[in-house]
Design an enzyme around this catalytic site. Structure first.
Site, PDB file in Angstrom:
ATOM      1  N   LYS A   1       0.918  -1.310   0.113  1.00  0.00           N
ATOM      2  CA  LYS A   1      -0.050  -0.085  -0.041  1.00  0.00           C
ATOM      3  C   LYS A   1       1.066   1.235  -0.103  1.00  0.00           C
ATOM      4  O   LYS A   1       2.066   1.279   0.691  1.00  0.00           O
ATOM      5  CB  LYS A   1      -0.837   0.007   1.203  1.00  0.00           C
ATOM      6  CG  LYS A   1      -1.932   1.104   1.425  1.00  0.00           C
ATOM      7  CD  LYS A   1      -2.718   0.751   2.467  1.00  0.00           C
ATOM      8  CE  LYS A   1      -3.872   1.537   2.890  1.00  0.00           C
ATOM      9  NZ  LYS A   1      -4.665   1.607   3.857  1.00  0.00           N
TER      10      LYS A   1
ATOM     11  N   SER B   1      -9.288   1.646   3.044  1.00  0.00           N
ATOM     12  CA  SER B   1      -8.488   2.288   2.210  1.00  0.00           C
ATOM     13  C   SER B   1      -7.522   1.561   1.529  1.00  0.00           C
ATOM     14  O   SER B   1      -6.986   2.101   0.571  1.00  0.00           O
ATOM     15  CB  SER B   1      -7.751   3.540   3.129  1.00  0.00           C
ATOM     16  OG  SER B   1      -6.939   2.922   4.043  1.00  0.00           O
TER      17      SER B   1
ATOM     18  N   SER C   1      -9.874  -1.080   6.931  1.00  0.00           N
ATOM     19  CA  SER C   1      -9.187  -0.577   5.828  1.00  0.00           C
ATOM     20  C   SER C   1      -8.877  -1.875   5.103  1.00  0.00           C
ATOM     21  O   SER C   1      -8.210  -1.754   3.965  1.00  0.00           O
ATOM     22  CB  SER C   1      -8.317   0.346   5.996  1.00  0.00           C
ATOM     23  OG  SER C   1      -9.132   1.781   6.187  1.00  0.00           O
TER      24      SER C   1
END
Lengths: 468, 69
Positions: A82, A157, A181
């Site tokens: 990420k 996210s 997330s």
């Protein structure tokens, strides 16, 4: 692109192998790691256009990482991370236009753990701007789509991480979870996502290392892969045990106001676990009334001192309109509510500790409805239409407020071909049990949920020929 | 009108911090307040006097005193 009849057969092309199978094949000399890396980059180029899950690749840096890779459990295996972790050659941008967190390029803890395991970072995954959403449709890189329907959200996210795994671009990815997330995008994309216990992965080189809510974790196709990547991240084994003897606790309140199809799929998963030998009971859980607002308040306010004021002011014009408005909304929140949110947090932590005496793993749906459309991020619940963020955080926030580990396991597809996820949470020291239960669920469902292949991964078959 | 008072309150409160608010900002703030305001108000009214006092909160472990099962 919309979902059609799902293909539940496991591909035997090297890029479609699981993380475990790729690692085994490379170690056995059956698969050339350099060819796999090149083919992965080619597949990202070929397949990711409408998905937008991988926002940056760096072929020469990945090749160098491979050349220097030690003989670890993930030797030669490509993984994505990420946009919240520093790499020696790239500073993270937190899904935003530029880096305002002060985290510079360097060897983050996550990078070091992956490197030590022999893995190869092949790309940076898309994410919701500054981690502030469960949909992934707001990002400086553009929205991240869903491999099951690219007009729908990949989630947030850590949407890019989940979507990349779901689309078979990579077999494993690293995400973070401050309010759900990892788990929300895992549920949306039909993959397995594990939020490890808070603090198990050191926070060096992580943009949200200030957070008492955020934890790092693996996103993979199945429990075995999540276990392998999880072990690399925490630097120790996650021992496998039989889950049949464990007690599963249903927190009934969190099954209410859920899309009926999602509820039915998750209940079918629980029934399958019961039939496999697990003891299933209903568990009372005190303190759920204010989970949503306590989670949002903690998450919203925790980074208030993390960014230098001059950076925040300079960055404000670059934020998305929603991001900018929310940054100002935060300034209107009275301090008293955060104190109250922390009282809720203490109550929830005690409730979880007490619940863990009655059940080994607690269970409810990960998200109350399937992935929303990118153009309209609301979901339809029995109570009405609400923003997906508002709906989701009631289900996911408990794990972040408490710090306990939690996992989303694929629970099947709705009639529209969209995934549902089953949420598991356990005691702070029992990350392994979540994987054991997820593994048992895969066994008793003949792996049909974890092996289901989204249309995006079916319509563009890899052309690369492998020498091994 | 209630709506005008909300906008006035937002602008004046943030102005004291030197922060300007445009119409887009106001729309986002109003939407967030509409969505989360009721939950926030419920939290403000909640009786939390019996919530445990966890002064040594460590998210990596359960509350102290609860022991391990």
């Amino acid at each position: 692109m919309t979902a059609t009849e799902p293909n539940s057969s496991r591909g035997d092309h090297p890029q479609d192998l699981s993380l475990c199978e790729q690692a085994r094949a490379i170690a056995a000399g059956e698969l050339d790691a350099t060819e796999l890396l090149e083919a992965t980059l080619a597949r990202i180029e070929e397949r990711d256009g409408e998905l937008n899950s991988i926002v940056d690749t760096f072929a020469s840096d990945s090749a160098r990482m491979l050349n220097e890779a030690p003989d670890g459990p993930l030797h030669g295996v490509p993984v994505a991370i990420k946009d919240m972790f520093a790499l020696p050659w790239r500073a993270p941008r937190d899904g935003s236009t530029r880096n305002v967190t002060g985290v510079e390029a360097g060897a983050s803890s996550v990078y070091n753990r992956l490197r030590d395991a022999g893995a190869v970072v092949v790309g940076v995954a898309n994410m919701h701007e500054h981690g502030a959403g469960s949909t992934g449709h707001i990002s400086a890189y553009g929205p991240c789509g869903n491999p099951w329907d690219t007009t729908r959200c990949g989630g947030g996210s850590s949407g890019g991480s989940a979507a990349a795994v779901g689309a078979r671009l990579v077999a494993g990815a690293v995400g973070t979870d401050g309010g759900g997330s990892i788990r929300y995008p895992a549920a949306y994309c039909g993959v397995t996502g594990l939020k490890l216990t808070w603090g198990l992965v050191p926070g060096e080189g992580y943009t949200h290392s200030y957070s008492t809510m955020s934890a790092t974790g693996p996103i993979c196709r199945d429990a075995a892969d999540a276990r392998l990547l999880g072990e690399a991240l925490i630097g120790r084994p996650l021992e496998r045990q039989r889950a049949q003897r464990l007690r599963l606790g249903i927190v009934r309140e969190l099954w209410e106001d859920v899309d009926p199809e999602v509820g039915d799929l998750c209940q079918a998963a629980v029934d399958a676990l019961r039939d496999a030998g697990m003891t299933v009971t209903e568990i009372e859980f005190d303190g759920l009334d204010h989970v949503r607002i306590a989670t949002v308040l903690r998450l919203t306010l925790e980074d208030a001192a993390a960014v230098p004021p001059e950076e925040a002011r300079a960055h404000e014009p670059e934020l998305s309109p929603i991001g900018r408005g929310l940054a100002k909304f935060r300034m209107l929140i009275p301090a008293e509510v955060l104190v109250r949110a922390d009282a809720v947090r203490a109550r929830l932590r005690l409730s979880l500790a007490e619940a863990c005496r009655e059940a080994d793993v607690l269970v409810w749906p990960t998200v109350p409805a399937p992935a929303p459309a990118i153009e309209n991020t609301t979901v339809q619940l029995p109570s009405g239409v609400v923003p997906a963020d508002y709906a989701n955080v009631r289900m996911g926030g408990i794990a972040n407020l408490t710090g306990a580990p939690a996992l989303s396991a694929p629970a099947g597809l709705t009639r529209a071909g969209l995934p549902a996820g089953l949420h598991l949470i356990t005691h702070w020291r029992d990350n392994e049990r979540l994987l054991d239960v997820a593994d048992l669920l895969e066994q008793v469902t003949d792996r049909r949920h974890v092996d289901a292949t989204p249309p995006l991964a079916q319509t563009h078959p890899a052309q690369t020929e492998f020498s091994a | 009108m209630e709506e005008d008072r909300f906008a006035t309150w937002v602008r004046s409160t943030l102005a004291r911090a030197g922060v300007e608010v445009d119409e887009v900002d106001l729309a986002v703030i109003r939407a967030a307040d509409t969505v989360y305001g009721p939950d926030r108000e419920a939290l403000m009214r909640a009786d939390l006097s019996d919530a445990p006092k966890e002064h040594d909160l460590d998210p990596s472990r359960p509350p102290t005193g609860t022991g391990r099962r």
